[in-house]
Design a protein around this motif. Structure first.
Motif, short mmCIF file in Angstrom:
data_model
loop_
_atom_site.label_atom_id
_atom_site.label_comp_id
_atom_site.label_asym_id
_atom_site.label_seq_id
_atom_site.Cartn_x
_atom_site.Cartn_y
_atom_site.Cartn_z
N ARG A 1 117.44 88.18 94.48
CA ARG A 1 117.34 86.73 94.37
C ARG A 1 118.72 86.22 93.98
O ARG A 1 119.30 86.69 93.02
N THR A 2 119.28 85.31 94.74
CA THR A 2 120.59 84.79 94.37
C THR A 2 120.41 83.49 93.60
O THR A 2 119.34 82.89 93.61
N LYS B 1 116.62 98.17 95.50
CA LYS B 1 115.74 97.03 95.74
C LYS B 1 115.97 96.46 97.14
O LYS B 1 115.03 95.97 97.76
N GLY B 2 117.22 96.50 97.59
CA GLY B 2 117.51 96.06 98.95
C GLY B 2 117.65 94.56 99.10
O GLY B 2 118.34 94.09 99.98
N ARG B 3 116.97 93.83 98.23
CA ARG B 3 117.10 92.38 98.28
C ARG B 3 117.33 91.87 96.88
O ARG B 3 116.93 92.50 95.90
N GLY C 1 126.15 92.94 97.07
CA GLY C 1 125.34 93.03 98.29
C GLY C 1 126.18 93.08 99.53
O GLY C 1 125.87 93.83 100.46
N ALA D 1 121.47 80.58 101.63
CA ALA D 1 121.70 82.00 101.35
C ALA D 1 123.16 82.38 101.54
O ALA D 1 123.65 83.35 100.97
N GLU E 1 116.81 84.52 98.66
CA GLU E 1 117.01 85.97 98.56
C GLU E 1 118.10 86.42 99.53
O GLU E 1 118.26 85.86 100.61
N ILE E 2 118.87 87.46 99.14
CA ILE E 2 119.88 88.02 100.05
C ILE E 2 119.65 89.52 100.21
O ILE E 2 119.02 90.16 99.37
N ASP E 3 120.17 90.07 101.30
CA ASP E 3 120.09 91.51 101.53
C ASP E 3 121.23 92.23 100.83
O ASP E 3 122.35 91.73 100.78
N ILE E 4 120.92 93.41 100.29
CA ILE E 4 121.95 94.23 99.65
C ILE E 4 122.29 95.39 100.57
O ILE E 4 121.43 96.19 100.93
#
Lengths: 254, 560
Positions: free
Chosen positions: B481-482, B477-479, B229, B522, B140-143
């Motif tokens: 899935r990459t 969503k803020g995060r 992101g 990530a 997962e990554i932060d947006i």
């Protein structure tokens, strides 16, 4: 020659060229049917052993397309694609094929017409060259496998991996190498590694230095130097001495 | 799950888009004979809910552990089909596509047999790769909850406000020194004759007052790196350049207006103006005693050089014609048209109103366009009417040219910066005209307004709000899935030479405590450069392994 339908494999980078190829379709621009596409994320992903393997198995041509220089989705993956392509071209030629059987081109996501032109041009060029000799000549097929082995081995990969840095940032002593110096290093390394890998392959059957020199068409003194290196690397060893002449053989790897 | 591959192959007709140009049933029949293929079927539309249902059912019924869809491009449809696989309990990385439409049926429309053969080969290649696929997990990554809107016209203003109203920070980048864009040059807007400044005025006011929005005037985006992101952009204002980190980007750069120089004596004969100029004249009541006005449609549009319809000019002509007659009902207004494109309810009403007020419509043919010459008191228009079968001569006081909207000159530059495509006409091209009309194929970048195609204000506003909603989804969503398409190091092969560390553009590879290479998933973007360069061949690219690519290529050359 008119019924010759070349088998062409194309590596297309996902972000530019593959999108460009899709745009060709969306725009209904027509081109010949010979291309078979492998989608990769970046043209820099195309490891030279892959196209060499396809050429050995009978592909008439392999094209690699990526984003334009400066436009790479991964910043500079296409610069590395260019370096790897330099190795690929050299090895293709060493194996006895025309350099033109491999091609590197830049096609952006908005260049639908260019993609069609690039594919059509490459297919026409391969048509003119005719079917790959690898399909009929076992010697060339063997040479391509030698080239593949050379491209899989440490030394050439290490040099190609460092080329970009050597030219732009310099070596550990801070010396920058010019494009010409790098070309020379690559040429010499390809010559050496190709020959050594060919010896390795030939020595699956025990052979003397003299016999090897004859098969390779090079001086037996040079062959002996290679044998020394290959023995040091543990790839080749003395098999037996026959009529006062030592026979060498490639080490079997369990 | 058993390791023995059981591949299901779904071959799409795509209506007639594929089925019309190659033999789909034959491809299915062939797929059934391929090693590892447990099931194959044809679908009219594999992407329809019915088609997706069939994939899900087949996975269960035939215990499929790999799925291949032969249809359009993975760039638009892979995610959809992967979703169907996941719903049926199959890891999405056990899915592969064969592109038999965009890269086969659409580019080989007149070679049915060869196109069919190519489709079979492409399916064989996809199956060969699919047999080797392995399930993968996604990091997962932060947006970054910051949006960027490029273009401060009516679309960009609306998109920026909409993002701000959703609670996101926004950077609005405008090339000119003032906001408002093209509407600054317009007076009345069809269909209801609202004043352009009444539309842009409040929007600009709200944008200026919104604390979330930072306006960058006289500025252009000069660099874009990174991904959804975390786009690392560079905005240049005059001499000054500043880095801006944003999560999403909306393209709202608008369009330009064709200067019809060289058409019908524009710029040479007195009394010839564009619709844009006429709008200004009407606003300032400067049309004066021009009694006979002739409007010519499709000036430089729908030609070989510019084949598209500019969409707004017919309604614009109706509006201006009506305004002229409202100002002075004794005027005579002719509209010379090729095909009237006053589409939809409101614009049909506009046309009816114009006709009621006395506008005369004269059809002309593209092969015999009107001819404008300099007369004694004003321009003289000669036009052949195919309906009357004769040439008409109109002595006009004023000739008005309807020129099309054309793509901005710097579209190409921006498209290269953002890695998004333009269409053949030079406008920005969305990911999919129906399924993803506001997205680009590149995640995190969206499109609205006339940068996409000529359209009127209401449509631009709707698109702008839509694009802002699309951009808001990942930011809310803020995060995210990459993709699991990253590299992985085999420590038993790594010699710690550091080549990969130098090559990685994202600093995703570091040396671990044992001096060996280690990938931070990530951060890895999955280009595969490291793997293709590793001297020890110790790095594997997930989902694009050497074995998978080699199998795919060899399947192209040889059967089975």
């Amino acid at each position: 020659m008119s019924d010759f339908e070349p088998k062409i494999i194309g590596f297309l980078c996902n972000w530019c060229s593959y999108a460009g190829a899709d745009l060709t379709g969306v725009s209904r621009i027509q081109y010949p049917t010979n291309l078979r596409v492998i989608r990769v994320m970046c043209s820099g992903r195309v490891d030279p052993p892959l196209p060499l393997s396809f050429l050995a198995e009978g592909a008439d041509g392999v094209m690699i397309t990526g984003c334009h220089i400066g436009d790479c989705h991964y910043i500079d993956g296409n610069l590395y694609a260019k370096r790897k392509f330099g190795l690929l071209e050299r090895l293709v030629e060493k194996a006895g094929l025309e350099r033109g059987r491999v091609m590197l081109e830049w096609v952006s996501a908005s260049e639908g017409q260019k993609f069609a032109d690039v594919v059509t041009g490459f297919i026409e060029m391969i048509r003119e060259m005719g079917p790959t000799p690898a399909a009929t000549d076992p010697e060339i097929r063997l040479n391509l496998r030698v080239a593949q082995e050379a491209a899989e081995a440490y030394r050439l990969r290490a040099i190609v991996g460092k080329e970009e840095k050597l030219e732009k940032k310099g070596n550990v002593y801070g010396d920058k190498l010019s494009q010409e110096e790098l070309e020379k290093i690559m040429d010499d390394a390809v010559e050496l590694e190709y020959t050594r890998n060919k010896i390795k392959l030939l020595l699956k059957e025990p052979m003397s230095v003299k016999e090897l020199a004859k098969k390779l068409g090079i001086d037996s003194k040079v062959v002996l130097e290679h044998i020394v290196v290959l023995r040091q690397r543990g790839w080749v060893d003395l098999h037996e001495v026959r009529d006062h002449s030592p026979l060498y053989k490639t080490m079997e790897v369990a | 799950m058993s390791d023995e591959p059981r591949v299901g192959v779904f071959v799409c007709h795509c209506g007639i888009n594929i089925g019309g140009y190659l033999d789909v049933p034959d491809v299915v029949k062939y797929a059934e004979t391929m090693p590892g293929v447990a099931y194959a079927e044809a679908n009219l539309y594999t992407c329809s809910s019915d088609g997706l249902q069939k994939i899900k059912e087949a996975i269960k019924k035939h215990s499929l552990n790999r799925v291949v869809v032969a249809s359009c491009t993975p760039r638009t449809h892979e995610t959809l089909f992967q979703g169907a696989c996941e719903e049926a309990g199959l890891n999405k990385y056990l899915f592969e596509m064969a592109n038999i439409r965009d890269q086969c049926s659409w580019v080989h429309m007149h070679e049915r047999d060869k196109a069919t053969q190519k489709a079979k080969d492409l399916v064989r290649m996809a199956v060969a790769k699919a047999r080797l696929l392995t399930p993968e997990e996604e990091p997962e990554i932060d947006i970054q909850p910051v949006g960027m809107v490029i273009g401060g016209g009516v679309s960009g203003l609306t998109a920026a406000l909409s993002l701000a109203n959703q609670g996101f920070k926004v950077h609005l980048v405008e090339r000119e020194v003032r906001l408002g864009g093209y509407l600054n040059e317009l007076d009345r807007l069809f269909p209801n004759n609202a004043r352009a400044e009444d539309v842009t005025g409040p929007l600009i006011q709200q944008v200026k007052e919104a604390p979330e929005i930072t306006v960058h005037l006289n500025s252009t985006v000069t660099d874009v790196k990174g991904f959804i992101g975390n786009f690392d952009t560079e905005v240049t204002t005059g001499e000054k350049t500043q880095p801006l980190n944003v999560g999403t980007i909306i393209v709202a750069t608008g369009a330009n207006y064709l200067n019809p120089k060289g058409f019908y004596g524009y710029g040479e004969v007195e009394g010839i103006v564009t619709q844009l100029e006429l709008g200004g004249l009407i606003k300032e009541h400067k049309v004066g005693d021009a009694k006979t006005v002739v409007m010519i449609q499709c000036v430089g549009a729908r030609t070989a050089e510019r084949p598209y319809c500019s969409r707004i000019c017919c309604s614009e002509a109706m509006k201006n014609a009506t305004l002229l007659l409202e100002e002075d009902p004794r005027r005579e207004v002719h509209i010379l048209y090729r095909d009237l494109q006053t589409y939809g309810l409101e614009y049909t009403a506009l046309e009816l109103d114009a006709k009621r007020k006395g506008v005369k419509l004269i059809k002309y043919e593209a092969e015999r366009p009107p001819v404008v010459t300099k007369g004694e008191k004003g321009p003289v228009v000669k036009v052949f009417s195919p309906l009357m079968g004769e040439e008409l001569t109109i002595e006009a006081d004023m000739v008005v040219l309807s020129a099309p909207l054309i793509p901005n000159e710097d579209n190409k530059k921006l498209s290269q910066l953002l890695k998004v495509p333009l269409n053949q006409d030079g406008f920005f091209l969305e990911a999919h005209v129906k399924l993803r009309p506001l997205d680009f194929a590149t995640d995190g970048v969206y499109i609205c307004g006339t940068a996409h195609s000529p359209k009127e204000v209401a449509e631009s506003l709707a698109q702008a709000r839509g694009a802002a909603s699309r951009a808001g989804i990942p930011m809310a969503k803020g995060r995210l899935r990459t993709a699991a398409i990253t590299s992985v190091v085999d420590e038993t092969k790594c010699s710690g030479c550091g080549t990969c560390i130098e090559l990685c553009s994202y600093n995703a590879i570091t040396k671990n405590e044992r001096g060996l290479a280690q990938v931070t998933s990530a951060v890895c973007k999955g280009c595969g450069v490291c793997g293709a360069s590793c001297p020890e061949r110790a790095i594997t690219m997930r989902h694009f392994t050497n074995e998978e690519l080699e199998a795919q290529g060899l399947a192209a050359i040889k059967e089975a």
